[in-house]
Design a protein around this motif. Structure first.
Motif, mmCIF file in Angstrom:
data_model
loop_
_atom_site.group_PDB
_atom_site.id
_atom_site.type_symbol
_atom_site.label_atom_id
_atom_site.label_comp_id
_atom_site.label_asym_id
_atom_site.label_seq_id
_atom_site.Cartn_x
_atom_site.Cartn_y
_atom_site.Cartn_z
ATOM 1 N N LEU A 98 -5.271 -7.744 -0.748
ATOM 2 C CA LEU A 98 -5.464 -6.991 -2.498
ATOM 3 C C LEU A 98 -3.689 -7.039 -2.355
ATOM 4 C CD1 LEU A 98 -7.812 -4.252 -1.856
ATOM 5 C CD2 LEU A 98 -7.493 -6.740 -3.018
ATOM 6 N N ASP A 99 -2.583 -6.328 -1.132
ATOM 7 C CA ASP A 99 -0.904 -6.404 -1.976
ATOM 8 C C ASP A 99 -0.820 -7.656 -2.119
ATOM 9 O OD1 ASP A 99 0.600 -4.246 -1.373
ATOM 10 O OD2 ASP A 99 -0.978 -3.962 0.103
ATOM 11 N N MET A 100 -1.337 -9.264 -1.578
ATOM 12 C CA MET A 100 -0.875 -9.953 -2.498
ATOM 13 C C MET A 100 -0.385 -10.234 -3.866
ATOM 14 S SD MET A 100 -0.893 -12.509 0.936
ATOM 15 C CE MET A 100 0.003 -14.108 0.209
ATOM 16 N N ASN A 101 -1.617 -9.609 -4.489
ATOM 17 C CA ASN A 101 -2.968 -10.467 -5.121
ATOM 18 C C ASN A 101 -2.433 -8.956 -5.736
ATOM 19 O OD1 ASN A 101 -4.110 -12.087 -4.890
ATOM 20 N ND2 ASN A 101 -4.909 -11.743 -3.552
ATOM 21 N N GLY A 102 -1.491 -8.093 -6.208
ATOM 22 C CA GLY A 102 -0.811 -7.297 -7.137
ATOM 23 C C GLY A 102 -1.894 -6.323 -7.119
ATOM 24 N N ILE A 103 -2.695 -5.531 -5.826
ATOM 25 C CA ILE A 103 -3.626 -4.394 -6.253
ATOM 26 C C ILE A 103 -2.632 -3.461 -4.843
ATOM 27 C CG2 ILE A 103 -5.208 -2.848 -5.728
ATOM 28 C CD1 ILE A 103 -7.265 -5.859 -6.886
ATOM 29 N N GLN A 104 -2.087 -2.847 -4.756
ATOM 30 C CA GLN A 104 -1.669 -1.898 -3.700
ATOM 31 C C GLN A 104 -2.766 -1.286 -3.158
ATOM 32 O OE1 GLN A 104 1.668 1.359 -4.019
ATOM 33 N NE2 GLN A 104 1.983 1.657 -2.111
ATOM 34 N N CYS A 105 -2.235 -1.979 -1.302
ATOM 35 C CA CYS A 105 -3.710 -0.956 -0.628
ATOM 36 C C CYS A 105 -2.917 -1.038 0.498
ATOM 37 C CB CYS A 105 -4.134 -2.813 -0.514
ATOM 38 S SG CYS A 105 -5.836 -1.531 0.878
ATOM 39 N N ARG A 106 -2.625 -1.113 1.045
ATOM 40 C CA ARG A 106 -1.119 -1.260 2.594
ATOM 41 C C ARG A 106 -2.562 -0.238 4.234
ATOM 42 N NH1 ARG A 106 4.201 -1.164 0.947
ATOM 43 N NH2 ARG A 106 4.053 -2.678 -0.468
ATOM 44 N N ALA A 107 -4.203 -0.198 3.520
ATOM 45 C CA ALA A 107 -4.743 0.300 4.535
ATOM 46 C C ALA A 107 -4.729 -0.294 6.050
ATOM 47 C CB ALA A 107 -6.481 0.136 4.528
ATOM 48 N N CYS A 108 -4.421 -1.720 6.346
ATOM 49 C CA CYS A 108 -4.270 -2.372 7.856
ATOM 50 C C CYS A 108 -2.714 -1.102 8.479
ATOM 51 C CB CYS A 108 -3.804 -3.706 8.115
ATOM 52 S SG CYS A 108 -2.539 -4.513 6.113
ATOM 53 N N GLU A 109 -2.017 -1.131 7.031
ATOM 54 C CA GLU A 109 -0.650 -0.749 8.067
ATOM 55 C C GLU A 109 -0.807 0.615 8.193
ATOM 56 O OE1 GLU A 109 4.005 -0.971 6.443
ATOM 57 O OE2 GLU A 109 2.625 -0.364 5.017
ATOM 58 N N ASP A 110 -1.566 1.753 7.814
ATOM 59 C CA ASP A 110 -1.575 2.783 8.424
ATOM 60 C C ASP A 110 -2.791 2.695 9.324
ATOM 61 O OD1 ASP A 110 -0.715 4.328 5.622
ATOM 62 O OD2 ASP A 110 -3.476 4.236 4.654
ATOM 63 N N PHE A 111 -3.553 2.298 9.815
ATOM 64 C CA PHE A 111 -4.654 1.781 10.413
ATOM 65 C C PHE A 111 -3.865 1.277 12.267
ATOM 66 C CE2 PHE A 111 -7.227 3.277 7.762
ATOM 67 C CZ PHE A 111 -8.440 4.210 8.810
ATOM 68 N N SER A 116 2.692 -2.710 13.667
ATOM 69 C CA SER A 116 3.207 -3.921 14.001
ATOM 70 C C SER A 116 3.125 -4.627 12.282
ATOM 71 C CB SER A 116 1.896 -4.945 15.163
ATOM 72 O OG SER A 116 2.021 -3.994 16.066
ATOM 73 N N ILE A 117 2.532 -3.923 11.322
ATOM 74 C CA ILE A 117 2.001 -4.261 9.747
ATOM 75 C C ILE A 117 3.153 -4.489 9.197
ATOM 76 C CG2 ILE A 117 0.256 -5.026 8.072
ATOM 77 C CD1 ILE A 117 -1.703 -4.913 10.601
ATOM 78 N N ARG A 118 3.919 -5.032 8.451
ATOM 79 C CA ARG A 118 4.346 -4.546 7.386
ATOM 80 C C ARG A 118 4.690 -5.054 6.710
ATOM 81 N NH1 ARG A 118 5.835 -0.009 9.662
ATOM 82 N NH2 ARG A 118 7.735 -0.209 11.325
ATOM 83 N N PHE A 119 5.018 -4.253 5.233
ATOM 84 C CA PHE A 119 4.957 -5.350 3.567
ATOM 85 C C PHE A 119 6.096 -5.611 3.267
ATOM 86 C CE2 PHE A 119 0.797 -4.048 4.372
ATOM 87 C CZ PHE A 119 0.248 -4.765 4.131
ATOM 88 N N GLY A 124 6.251 -9.407 -9.296
ATOM 89 C CA GLY A 124 5.239 -8.913 -9.982
ATOM 90 C C GLY A 124 4.796 -8.071 -9.012
ATOM 91 N N GLY A 125 5.119 -7.102 -8.447
ATOM 92 C CA GLY A 125 4.724 -6.217 -7.921
ATOM 93 C C GLY A 125 3.305 -6.865 -6.337
ATOM 94 N N ARG A 126 4.383 -7.274 -6.265
ATOM 95 C CA ARG A 126 3.152 -8.013 -5.050
ATOM 96 C C ARG A 126 4.332 -7.558 -3.842
ATOM 97 N NH1 ARG A 126 1.925 -13.034 -4.843
ATOM 98 N NH2 ARG A 126 4.013 -13.782 -5.961
ATOM 99 N N ALA A 127 2.700 -7.598 -2.759
ATOM 100 C CA ALA A 127 3.938 -7.487 -1.113
ATOM 101 C C ALA A 127 3.207 -7.981 0.140
ATOM 102 C CB ALA A 127 4.165 -5.872 -1.083
ATOM 103 N N GLN A 128 3.929 -9.017 1.105
ATOM 104 C CA GLN A 128 2.989 -10.077 1.515
ATOM 105 C C GLN A 128 3.048 -8.587 3.149
ATOM 106 O OE1 GLN A 128 5.545 -13.374 1.854
ATOM 107 N NE2 GLN A 128 3.767 -14.383 3.512
ATOM 108 N N PRO A 129 2.047 -9.224 3.741
ATOM 109 C CA PRO A 129 1.515 -8.090 5.018
ATOM 110 C C PRO A 129 1.988 -9.224 5.873
ATOM 111 C CG PRO A 129 -0.965 -9.620 4.958
ATOM 112 C CD PRO A 129 0.387 -9.614 3.228
#
Length: 163
Positions: A98-111, A116-119, A124-129
């Motif tokens: 979702l983050d790569m497609n412009g929808i902020q999520c980052r649930a994986c980072e929280d869990f 080990s997961i950073r963005f 365009g407001g996107r982020a890559q895990p």
């Protein structure tokens, strides 16, 4: 995921198979040594060990994470699981993140307990895990909470193994 050919697969007429995560402690000879008794699945306190089509155990992290407690290894009377064998799986994010497609999520980072997961911010407001394979344990805690279902475990290859 990479394909590999086990002796068991060839004997059953399947010359290429998708590699799947076997319980911690499974080594190169696991498929030949495992009797399919299910003791490892019954011993797993997380309930994430299932059987594949051949009756062999696979780790399914879609419902929870592996804590690497060793219960499955201790329960294996056939000694197909060895405590010294490293867990050769790591998390990987797919293009549907979702983050790569412009929808902020980052649930994986929280869990991710190992952080080990950073963005990495993109335009365009996107982020890559970005998953650090050196610190990722491959526990799978990030897989189940991913609302897009794009996180999965992938085997380490000689090119991707941490030093």
């Amino acid at each position: 995921m990479p394909s590999s050919t086990s002796r068991r697969a060839v004997l059953r007429g399947r010359f290429t198979e998708r590699e799947v995560p076997r319980p911690p402690g499974s080594g190169a000879s696991f498929a030949e040594a495992c009797t399919g008794c299910g003791d490892c699945a019954r011993a797993c306190p997380e309930g994430i060990i299932r059987r594949d089509a051949d009756g062999l155990p696979v780790v399914d992290v879609r419902e929870g994470a592996c804590t690497f407690c060793g219960s499955c290894t201790r329960a294996c009377a056939a000694e197909a699981l060895q405590p010294a064998s490293p867990w050769m799986w790591r998390a990987e994010a797919g293009a549907g993140c979702l983050d790569m497609n412009g929808i902020q999520c980052r649930a994986c980072e929280d869990f991710c307990d190992s952080a080990s997961i950073r963005f990495r911010p993109l335009t365009g407001g996107r982020a890559q895990p970005v998953i650090d394979r050196d610190s990722c344990t491959g526990c799978g805690a990030c897989v189940a909470p991913c609302p897009a279902g794009t996180l999965h475990l992938t085997p380490l290859t000689p090119e991707t193994r941490p030093c």
